[in-house]
Design a protein around this motif. Structure first.
Motif, short mmCIF file in Angstrom:
data_model
loop_
_atom_site.label_atom_id
_atom_site.label_comp_id
_atom_site.label_asym_id
_atom_site.label_seq_id
_atom_site.Cartn_x
_atom_site.Cartn_y
_atom_site.Cartn_z
N ALA A 23 -10.93 14.39 5.63
CA ALA A 23 -9.59 14.35 6.20
C ALA A 23 -8.53 14.63 5.15
N PHE A 24 -8.81 14.25 3.92
CA PHE A 24 -7.89 14.52 2.81
C PHE A 24 -8.70 14.51 1.52
N THR A 25 -8.07 14.91 0.42
CA THR A 25 -8.76 14.96 -0.86
C THR A 25 -9.29 13.57 -1.23
N GLY A 26 -10.57 13.49 -1.52
CA GLY A 26 -11.17 12.21 -1.89
C GLY A 26 -11.84 11.50 -0.72
N ALA A 27 -11.63 11.99 0.51
CA ALA A 27 -12.26 11.36 1.69
C ALA A 27 -13.67 11.91 1.83
N SER A 28 -14.62 11.36 1.05
CA SER A 28 -15.98 11.88 1.00
C SER A 28 -16.87 11.34 2.11
N GLU A 29 -16.40 10.32 2.81
CA GLU A 29 -17.19 9.76 3.90
C GLU A 29 -16.27 9.14 4.95
N ARG A 30 -16.80 8.92 6.13
CA ARG A 30 -16.03 8.29 7.20
C ARG A 30 -15.70 6.85 6.80
N LYS A 31 -14.47 6.43 7.12
CA LYS A 31 -14.03 5.08 6.74
C LYS A 31 -13.41 4.38 7.93
N ILE A 50 0.85 -1.20 0.00
CA ILE A 50 0.00 0.00 0.00
C ILE A 50 0.88 1.24 0.00
N PRO A 51 0.61 2.21 -0.88
CA PRO A 51 1.42 3.44 -0.91
C PRO A 51 1.51 4.07 0.47
N ARG A 52 2.68 4.62 0.76
CA ARG A 52 2.97 5.18 2.07
C ARG A 52 1.92 6.19 2.54
N ASP A 53 1.45 7.05 1.64
CA ASP A 53 0.51 8.09 2.06
C ASP A 53 -0.90 7.57 2.29
N LEU A 54 -1.18 6.33 1.88
CA LEU A 54 -2.50 5.74 2.10
C LEU A 54 -2.53 4.74 3.24
N LEU A 55 -1.34 4.28 3.66
CA LEU A 55 -1.27 3.20 4.64
C LEU A 55 -1.89 3.59 5.98
#
Length: 480
Positions: free
Chosen positions: A221-229, A205-210
Motif C-alpha cells: 500500500a505504501f513504501t515499507g508495507a511488506s505485509e498485510r497489517k 502518531i505522525p499524521r501520515d501513519l495514523l
C-alpha cells in the motif's frame, strides 16, 4: 468444571435406556424424559451440565425446547439428536444455539467423545468466567478511580449508567485527569468484558501513519508495507477502541471515523474490501471540541456522533478534597511496587500537596509521589521532599495548555492582589471585572471582524448591552 448431571430426552424408550446405561457407567447422574414438555419441567426443577435432546418429540420438539432453554438457562449445553442427516437440521440446530448434533444411529464412542468435549468446554467456560470476574474486580471503578468528591461521585454514577450499553462516549478533561482510566472502567464493567480494549493516542502518531494504524494496510500500500497489517479497529473487534486526543485528528481521517460509526466497517489502506467491525468507540480530548468545530478544525457531524454521552473530568485543583486520598493511594502503591517498607507524610507535607495547583493533574501528583519515595531514605516524607512545589499564595507557573482559563486567572489574581488589605475595597470588584471583560469583548469583536450583531450573539448578550459596554470600557472600534 466436571460434568455430573445429564438430561436425556427422547420418545424412544430403547434410546433412553441405551444412553442412560452408557452414561451411568461413566459415573454420571442421568435423568430421563420421554417428551419435550417433561424435559422442560425437569430443567426448570434441576440443574444440569448437559442436555441430549431428540429433534422430534411429541408435544414440543427438541428445537423448540432448545429455544426455551436458551431463554431460561443460557449456560446449559445442548446436543441435538436427529435421524435425518440433512444440512437443514444441522444448520437449524446450530443456529438456535446447540453445542453439537449427532445423527442416529450412532456408536456409543460418539457419545463418549461428545461428553468429553462438553466437559472440556465447560471447564474452559469456567476459567473464562473466573478471569472475567477477576478483571471486573480489578477494574471496579471504586478501586481504580480514586476520589469521593461530588465531581467524582457524578462520574461514578455516569459510568454505572452507560457501561452496559454500546453508546458512544466522549470524555473531556485536561491532560492527566485520568481519561483513559475512565474509558477502561467503562469497558471492564460492560458486556464486552473479556474482549479487547485497544487504546491509541491520535496526537502521538505522525499524521501520515495514523490512517494505517487505525484501519490497517494491505501489502504494497505504501513504501515499507511488506505485509498485510491489521488496524486498531480490527484488533478491537467485539471490544472497545479508545481514541485518545481525538481533537488532534486530521479532518480527512475524521470523515473515515464517522463512516465507521455509521456503517460499522473499515477499509484497509490500499484495499478495496470493506471489513465489518463490531466496536464500541470511546473518545477523549483535552481540547474544547465545540470551539474547534466553530473554527472548522473538527467535523460538526462527527462531534455530535461522539458526544452522545459526554463525561467531563474536573481538574485536580477543582477537587482538592480528593488529594489526601490520592496521595495515600499512590504512596502505598509505589512502596508495594518497589518492595520497600511503607512510608507516610507529615501533616505539613500533606498540606503542601493539597495547596498546590497541579497543572499536570493526577498524573503529575502520581509522579511527584513516586519521585519523593525513590529519593527519600526516611520513612516519613516532609515538605523538604517536595521542594519543587510552591506554597499557597504564590503564583504557580502554568502554560495555557496545562491549565484552564479559570486557574490562570486565579493564579494571576493571587499575584496582583497580594496585600489585599491595603486596596480600596469599594471598587475592587468593578476594576477586576473591567480588566477581564475588556480583553474578552475586544477579542470577540476582532474574531467577528467588528460585527457587533455577531459579537453580541457569541457573547450571549443584547446588542444594546454590547454597545454600552464598548462605550463604558472605552474599546476603540475598528472597521472589519
Amino acid at each position: 468444571m466436571t460434568l455430573t448431571r445429564i438430561l436425556v430426552a427422547d420418545d424412544e424408550e430403547s434410546m433412553r435406556w441405551v444412553l442412560s446405561k452408557a452414561l451411568k457407567r461413566k459415573g454420571f447422574t442421568v435423568d430421563l424424559a420421554d417428551d419435550g414438555r417433561q424435559a422442560l419441567a425437569l430443567i426448570q426443577e434441576n440443574s444440569y451440565d448437559l442436555a441430549i435432546l431428540d429433534i422430534k418429540m411429541p408435544g414440543m420438539s427438541g428445537l423448540d425446547l432448545l429455544d426455551r432453554i436458551r431463554e431460561m438457562k443460557s449456560d446449559l449445553l445442548v446436543v441435538i439428536m436427529t435421524a435425518e442427516a440433512s444440512m437443514k437440521n444441522a444448520v437449524e440446530a446450530m443456529k438456535r444455539g446447540a453445542y453439537d448434533y449427532i445423527t442416529k444411529p450412532f456408536d456409543l464412542d460418539v457419545i463418549d467423545a461428545i461428553v468429553e468435549k462438553v466437559g472440556r468446554a465447560r471447564e474452559i467456560a469456567g476459567q473464562v468466567s473466573l478471569l472475567k470476574q477477576e478483571l471486573k474486580e480489578h477494574y471496579q471503578v471504586e478501586k481504580n478511580i480514586i476520589g469521593n468528591s461530588a465531581a467524582m461521585q457524578s462520574i461514578y454514577k455516569t459510568i454505572g449508567k452507560v457501561a452496559d450499553s454500546d453508546i458512544t462516549i466522549l470524555i473531556q478533561g485536561e491532560s492527566g485527569t485520568g481519561k483513559e482510566m475512565v474509558a477502561r472502567a467503562i469497558h471492564f464493567n460492560s458486556g464486552r468484558l473479556g474482549k479487547p480494549f485497544v487504546a491509541i493516542n491520535c496526537a502521538a502518531i505522525p499524521r501520515d501513519l495514523l490512517e494505517s494504524e487505525l484501519f490497517g494496510s494491505e501489502r504494497g500500500a505504501f513504501t515499507g508495507a511488506s505485509e498485510r497489517k491489521q488496524g486498531k479497529f480490527e484488533q478491537a473487534n467485539q471490544g472497545t477502541i479508545f481514541l485518545d486526543e481525538i481533537g488532534d485528528m486530521p479532518l480527512d481521517l475524521q470523515a473515515k471515523i464517522l463512516r465507521v460509526l455509521q456503517e460499522h466497517e473499515v477499509t484497509r489502506v490500499g484495499g478495496t474490501q470493506s471489513i465489518a467491525v463490531n466496536v464500541r468507540i470511546v473518545a477523549a480530548t483535552n481540547q474544547e471540541l465545540q470551539e474547534r468545530v466553530r473554527q472548522r478544525e473538527f467535523r460538526e457531524d462527527l462531534y455530535y456522533r461522539l458526544n452522545v454521552v459526554p463525561i467531563t473530568l474536573a481538574p485536580l485543583r477543582e477537587r482538592r478534597d480528593d488529594i489526601p486520598e490520592l496521595v495515600r493511594y499512590f504512596l502505598d502503591r509505589t512502596c508495594t511496587e518497589l518492595s520497600i517498607p511503607p512510608k507516610q507524610l507529615t501533616p505539613e507535607a500533606m498540606a503542601l500537596l493539597s495547596r498546590h495547583s497541579w497543572p499536570g493533574n493526577v498524573r503529575e501528583l502520581e509522579n511527584t509521589i513516586k519521585r519523593a519515595v525513590i529519593l527519600s531514605n526516611d520513612p516519613m516524607l516532609t515538605e523538604a521532599d517536595f521542594d519543587g512545589l510552591q506554597p499557597e499564595g504564590e503564583e504557580t507557573a502554568m502554560t495555557p495548555q496545562d491549565a484552564s482559563l479559570e486557574a490562570i486567572v486565579e493564579a494571576k489574581l493571587r499575584s496582583c492582589l497580594t496585600g489585599i488589605e491595603k486596596l480600596d475595597k469599594s471598587d475592587i470588584h468593578a476594576k477586576v471585572l473591567q480588566q477581564v471583560e475588556r480583553p474578552l469583548i475586544r477579542f470577540i469583536l476582532e474574531k467577528t471582524r467588528w460585527n457587533q450583531v455577531k459579537a453580541a450573539d457569541i457573547l450571549g448578550i443584547n446588542r444594546n448591552t454590547l454597545r454600552k459596554k464598548i462605550h463604558d470600557l472605552e474599546i476603540e472600534l475598528k472597521r472589519g
